[in-house]
Write a protein that holds these residues in place. Sequence first.
Motif, PDB file in Angstrom:
ATOM      1  N   LEU A 162       0.891  -1.084  -0.009  1.00  0.00           N
ATOM      2  CA  LEU A 162      -0.433  -0.050   0.100  1.00  0.00           C
ATOM      3  C   LEU A 162       1.315   0.744  -0.135  1.00  0.00           C
ATOM      4  O   LEU A 162       1.679   1.493   0.934  1.00  0.00           O
ATOM      5  CB  LEU A 162      -0.771   0.228   1.673  1.00  0.00           C
ATOM      6  N   VAL A 163       0.631   1.989  -1.193  1.00  0.00           N
ATOM      7  CA  VAL A 163       1.168   2.824  -1.285  1.00  0.00           C
ATOM      8  C   VAL A 163       0.679   4.629  -1.032  1.00  0.00           C
ATOM      9  O   VAL A 163      -0.251   4.725  -1.376  1.00  0.00           O
ATOM     10  CB  VAL A 163       1.916   3.248  -2.408  1.00  0.00           C
ATOM     11  N   PHE A 164       1.475   5.712  -0.143  1.00  0.00           N
ATOM     12  CA  PHE A 164       0.367   7.234   0.184  1.00  0.00           C
ATOM     13  C   PHE A 164       1.216   7.597   0.696  1.00  0.00           C
ATOM     14  O   PHE A 164       2.328   7.674   0.981  1.00  0.00           O
ATOM     15  CB  PHE A 164      -0.958   6.713   1.135  1.00  0.00           C
ATOM     16  N   ALA A 165       1.012   9.035   0.008  1.00  0.00           N
ATOM     17  CA  ALA A 165       2.144  10.616   0.641  1.00  0.00           C
ATOM     18  C   ALA A 165       0.935  11.017   2.333  1.00  0.00           C
ATOM     19  O   ALA A 165      -0.631  10.687   1.655  1.00  0.00           O
ATOM     20  CB  ALA A 165       2.451  11.431  -0.238  1.00  0.00           C
ATOM     21  N   GLY A 166       1.938  11.466   2.780  1.00  0.00           N
ATOM     22  CA  GLY A 166       1.396  12.244   3.746  1.00  0.00           C
ATOM     23  C   GLY A 166       0.525  13.335   3.609  1.00  0.00           C
ATOM     24  O   GLY A 166       0.506  14.430   4.584  1.00  0.00           O
ATOM     25  N   MET A 211       7.130   5.612  -6.675  1.00  0.00           N
ATOM     26  CA  MET A 211       7.550   4.429  -6.020  1.00  0.00           C
ATOM     27  C   MET A 211       6.294   3.887  -6.083  1.00  0.00           C
ATOM     28  O   MET A 211       6.442   2.399  -6.446  1.00  0.00           O
ATOM     29  CB  MET A 211       7.172   4.631  -3.851  1.00  0.00           C
ATOM     30  N   ALA A 212       5.158   3.316  -6.413  1.00  0.00           N
ATOM     31  CA  ALA A 212       4.108   2.244  -6.788  1.00  0.00           C
ATOM     32  C   ALA A 212       4.445   2.121  -7.944  1.00  0.00           C
ATOM     33  O   ALA A 212       4.598   0.858  -7.851  1.00  0.00           O
ATOM     34  CB  ALA A 212       2.592   3.422  -6.501  1.00  0.00           C
ATOM     35  N   SER A 213       5.115   2.728  -8.878  1.00  0.00           N
ATOM     36  CA  SER A 213       5.559   2.611 -10.384  1.00  0.00           C
ATOM     37  C   SER A 213       6.927   2.065 -10.142  1.00  0.00           C
ATOM     38  O   SER A 213       6.586   0.700 -10.679  1.00  0.00           O
ATOM     39  CB  SER A 213       5.594   3.610 -11.142  1.00  0.00           C
ATOM     40  N   ARG A 214       7.804   1.823 -10.047  1.00  0.00           N
ATOM     41  CA  ARG A 214       8.799   1.621  -9.631  1.00  0.00           C
ATOM     42  C   ARG A 214       8.738   0.071  -8.637  1.00  0.00           C
ATOM     43  O   ARG A 214       9.141  -1.022  -8.976  1.00  0.00           O
ATOM     44  CB  ARG A 214       9.759   1.886  -8.362  1.00  0.00           C
ATOM     45  N   ILE A 215       7.641  -0.448  -7.861  1.00  0.00           N
ATOM     46  CA  ILE A 215       7.370  -1.398  -6.548  1.00  0.00           C
ATOM     47  C   ILE A 215       6.705  -2.448  -8.173  1.00  0.00           C
ATOM     48  O   ILE A 215       7.149  -3.660  -8.285  1.00  0.00           O
ATOM     49  CB  ILE A 215       6.520  -1.034  -5.854  1.00  0.00           C
ATOM     50  N   ALA A 269       2.411  -2.742  -6.243  1.00  0.00           N
ATOM     51  CA  ALA A 269       1.581  -2.088  -5.814  1.00  0.00           C
ATOM     52  C   ALA A 269       0.095  -1.523  -5.499  1.00  0.00           C
ATOM     53  O   ALA A 269      -0.611  -1.663  -6.849  1.00  0.00           O
ATOM     54  CB  ALA A 269       2.242  -0.797  -5.805  1.00  0.00           C
ATOM     55  N   THR A 270      -0.317  -0.658  -4.798  1.00  0.00           N
ATOM     56  CA  THR A 270      -2.147  -0.382  -4.404  1.00  0.00           C
ATOM     57  C   THR A 270      -1.437   1.420  -4.169  1.00  0.00           C
ATOM     58  O   THR A 270      -1.246   1.487  -3.073  1.00  0.00           O
ATOM     59  CB  THR A 270      -3.163  -0.813  -3.679  1.00  0.00           C
ATOM     60  N   PHE A 271      -2.050   2.110  -4.546  1.00  0.00           N
ATOM     61  CA  PHE A 271      -1.628   3.937  -4.749  1.00  0.00           C
ATOM     62  C   PHE A 271      -2.894   4.469  -4.398  1.00  0.00           C
ATOM     63  O   PHE A 271      -3.900   3.655  -5.428  1.00  0.00           O
ATOM     64  CB  PHE A 271      -0.862   5.027  -5.923  1.00  0.00           C
ATOM     65  N   ILE A 272      -2.537   5.456  -3.610  1.00  0.00           N
ATOM     66  CA  ILE A 272      -4.157   5.886  -2.608  1.00  0.00           C
ATOM     67  C   ILE A 272      -3.869   6.874  -2.032  1.00  0.00           C
ATOM     68  O   ILE A 272      -2.489   7.236  -2.139  1.00  0.00           O
ATOM     69  CB  ILE A 272      -5.220   5.347  -1.251  1.00  0.00           C
TER      70      ILE A 272
END
Length: 193
Positions: free
Chosen positions: A8-12, A27-31, A38-41
């Motif tokens: 799970l990938v996200f920004a603060g 990061m999601a793309s590279r993972i 990767a799951t970007f939210i």
Amino acid sequence: MSQSPRILVFAGSAREASFNKRLAKLMASRIDALGGQATFIDLRDYPMPLYDGDLEDGEGLPENARRLKQLFIEHQGLAIASPEYNGFITPLLKNTIDWVSRPDGDIGGLVPYENKIAAISGASPGGLGGLRALPLVRQLLSNVGVTVLPNQLAIGGASNAFDDQGQLADEGQAKTLDAICQRLIDTLARQQG
């Protein structure tokens, strides 16, 4: 062979043009490119009130806290890009971790964090790249039981750090990010056995 680890990938940050949101998407793309799932939210899609015990007692968990809690449970790893506000983590990131850590019915408070491994990074227009906030992100995650990888990346001068395709312009930073993402994937894969 076991399934690729889900991360799970996200920004603060909820800001539309956030450098950390760009970094989280990268990061999601590279993972994905390196063999993870990767799951970007975007935390903007999960608005919640500031944590308040009286609110929780009266109304229970907000629906978005339940949704996030389930997403955390469904993923083996976390990749977080954290901004720095006055040398600290953002209220949004702290509030998210706090709400997700609350018990809900039969689901214990720390269940979403059990056996989780995280990679952290940050970006900032300033020279330190959010470096002062990363130890606090590490401490917060460790406090709820998450193992945080020792590698991290702080990207200073973030307004010039990304090219037109959203990639890191600096080759050394790009290699460091890939190494962090790869280590997260490999560590999770070993954990899954």
